[in-house]
Design an enzyme around this catalytic site. Structure first.
Site, mmCIF file in Angstrom:
data_model
loop_
_atom_site.group_PDB
_atom_site.id
_atom_site.type_symbol
_atom_site.label_atom_id
_atom_site.label_comp_id
_atom_site.label_asym_id
_atom_site.label_seq_id
_atom_site.Cartn_x
_atom_site.Cartn_y
_atom_site.Cartn_z
ATOM 1 N N ASP A 67 0.805 -1.217 0.000
ATOM 2 C CA ASP A 67 0.000 0.000 0.000
ATOM 3 C C ASP A 67 0.843 1.275 0.000
ATOM 4 O OD1 ASP A 67 0.962 -0.451 2.548
ATOM 5 O OD2 ASP A 67 -0.989 -0.772 3.456
ATOM 6 N N ASP A 136 -7.710 -2.886 13.833
ATOM 7 C CA ASP A 136 -9.102 -3.195 13.500
ATOM 8 C C ASP A 136 -9.186 -4.420 12.577
ATOM 9 O OD1 ASP A 136 -8.110 -2.194 11.152
ATOM 10 O OD2 ASP A 136 -9.564 -0.575 10.920
ATOM 11 N N HIS A 138 -7.283 -4.837 9.825
ATOM 12 C CA HIS A 138 -6.973 -4.600 8.408
ATOM 13 C C HIS A 138 -5.650 -5.236 8.009
ATOM 14 C CE1 HIS A 138 -5.065 -0.556 9.680
ATOM 15 N NE2 HIS A 138 -4.091 -1.204 9.097
ATOM 16 N N GLU A 143 -9.718 -2.132 4.863
ATOM 17 C CA GLU A 143 -10.394 -1.820 6.119
ATOM 18 C C GLU A 143 -11.672 -2.660 6.275
ATOM 19 O OE1 GLU A 143 -9.016 -0.155 8.381
ATOM 20 O OE2 GLU A 143 -8.606 1.931 7.904
#
Ligand code: GLP
Length: 236
Positions: A67, A136, A138, A143
């Site tokens: 990313d 979370d 990810h 996400e």
């Protein structure tokens, strides 16, 4: 799934680095999928040491990073290109032209996503993918959502991710709100995956991701379906 619990970050890093070097030794022209964040720094340090000693040779390796933040170019010290160069690529014998990170400043971001996707395919897919784990759940910047996102795409970062990453930027307001991220297809099609996580803070999400239901609300949970995944966790 292989799940290793080790008692220090150093051991975690050596174990991950061992698996990556084995991959490079067995297939010198392999394609590695690489990650940023604080978790892989020790792994990269260990690989740099072994490369210096001549034990592992990256000269034929190609890499694709997961990313990049939208709006940060490679010279920005918080861009993932900058991270990869300064923490890894600048210190090993890889050819920089064989290292790929999405361009977060591309004029046409959708086209950049498509090109990135095509480049991964053209390279024959990923032999070994290294992953960290977001708080979370990810992976890359995929996400939590109502569905798993297939391809490389532009992700809106969740507030908790922005907060978690503010430590690197000094201030939350400086954290970009979007990123380009590899999607689930390229990650899940990697022949082998290693996920590393360390610290008490990751324990709960790790349990949910690997011992709970497979759900897009915890993106990493899809990894339970991968045929060759190794998870390395250190509580310290
Ligand atoms: C970022 C990256 C992820 C990484 C995650 C966890 O959000 N996009 O690829 O896995 O952070 O980072 P850390 O290893 O610092 O906990």
């Amino acid at each position: 799934m292989k799940f290793f619990k080790v008692d220090s970050y150093e051991k975690l890093s050596r174990q991950a680095a061992n698996i990556i070097s084995a991959q490079v030794i067995l297939k010198p022209d392999c394609v590695l999928g690489l990650a940023t964040g604080s978790s892989p720094i020790g792994t990269y340090k260990q690989l740099i040491k072994w490369c210096d000693k001549g034990d592992v040779d990256f000269s034929e390796v190609t890499t694709f990073n997961l990313d990049e933040y939208v709006g940060l170019d490679g010279s920005h010290d918080q861009s993932y290109r900058y991270f990869m160069n300064s923490n890894f690529f600048d210190h090993i014998n890889i050819r920089k032209e064989n290292t790929f990170v999405p361009n977060g400043c591309a004029e046409d971001l959708d086209e950049e996503c498509q090109n990135y996707e095509n480049m991964i395919r053209k390279a024959g897919g990923i032999d070994l993918q290294l992953l960290g784990l977001g708080l979370d759940g990810h992976i890359g910047f995929n996400e939590p959502d109502e569905y798993f996102c297939r391809d490389t795409h532009i992700a809106d970062l969740h507030e908790s991710t922005i907060k978690a990453n503010a430590r690197f930027f000094g201030d939350e307001s400086l954290v970009p709100t979007q990123a380009i991220t590899m999607g689930m297809v390229s990650i899940m099609q990697a022949k082998k995956i290693i996920l590393i996580a360390n610290g008490q803070g990751k324990k709960e999400i790790l349990e949910k991701a690997f011992y709970g239901p497979v759900t897009p609300f915890i993106p990493a949970s899809i990894l339970q379906l991968h045929p060759d995944i190794t998870v390395i966790y250190s509580e310290n």
